[in-house]
Design a protein around this motif. Sequence first.
Motif, PDB file in Angstrom:
ATOM      1  N   PHE A  93       0.800  -1.036  -0.124  1.00  0.00           N
ATOM      2  CA  PHE A  93      -0.034  -0.029  -0.066  1.00  0.00           C
ATOM      3  C   PHE A  93       1.004   1.118   0.081  1.00  0.00           C
ATOM      4  N   VAL A  94       0.142   2.531  -0.251  1.00  0.00           N
ATOM      5  CA  VAL A  94       0.929   3.538  -0.417  1.00  0.00           C
ATOM      6  C   VAL A  94       0.806   4.415   0.912  1.00  0.00           C
ATOM      7  N   ARG A  95       1.814   4.808   1.770  1.00  0.00           N
ATOM      8  CA  ARG A  95       1.644   5.585   2.958  1.00  0.00           C
ATOM      9  C   ARG A  95       2.258   7.070   2.564  1.00  0.00           C
ATOM     10  N   SER A  96       1.293   8.038   2.834  1.00  0.00           N
ATOM     11  CA  SER A  96       1.990   9.485   2.622  1.00  0.00           C
ATOM     12  C   SER A  96       1.917  10.388   3.646  1.00  0.00           C
ATOM     13  N   GLU A  97       2.660  11.076   3.390  1.00  0.00           N
ATOM     14  CA  GLU A  97       2.880  12.310   4.495  1.00  0.00           C
ATOM     15  C   GLU A  97       3.219  13.753   3.900  1.00  0.00           C
TER      16      GLU A  97
ATOM     17  N   GLU B 147       5.562  19.746   0.142  1.00  0.00           N
ATOM     18  CA  GLU B 147       5.061  18.644  -0.607  1.00  0.00           C
ATOM     19  C   GLU B 147       4.981  17.277  -0.013  1.00  0.00           C
ATOM     20  N   ARG B 148       4.143  16.605  -0.614  1.00  0.00           N
ATOM     21  CA  ARG B 148       3.763  15.509  -0.121  1.00  0.00           C
ATOM     22  C   ARG B 148       4.794  14.201  -0.676  1.00  0.00           C
ATOM     23  N   HIS B 149       5.028  13.427   0.334  1.00  0.00           N
ATOM     24  CA  HIS B 149       6.047  12.224   0.072  1.00  0.00           C
ATOM     25  C   HIS B 149       5.149  11.138   0.216  1.00  0.00           C
ATOM     26  N   SER B 150       5.286  10.092  -0.963  1.00  0.00           N
ATOM     27  CA  SER B 150       4.657   8.825  -0.511  1.00  0.00           C
ATOM     28  C   SER B 150       5.667   7.768  -1.054  1.00  0.00           C
TER      29      SER B 150
END
Length: 104
Positions: free
Chosen positions: A30-34, A41-44
């Motif tokens: 799965f993808v974890r984003s913060e 900016e969003r990091h995934s």
Amino acid sequence: MPSVISPDHIYHLTSVSDPSISYDGDSLVFVRSEIDRDQMERHSQIMMMSPPEGEPYPFTRGKKDETPRFSPNGSSIAFTRPDDNGRRQLWVMPSHAGEAHCLT
């Protein structure tokens, strides 16, 4: 009294999305984003775990990896990652270990 939700709370959220389970049900990616507050900016990152009791661990090291999918036999995982120009490219990586390589 409950605290008020402010725009600053966005920097403390972690989201998960886009799950994909292996054909045998032994693995889940799965993808974890913060949100990176310093870079704004969003990091995934793609995470992997063994359901239902396994602990998630990082599967990829990219900062913008998304859309993971197992191959039909479960031996590899395809995902997207932007190139240096920001165009999303298709990458593939063995599901049990190894290095990712770009297909497009």
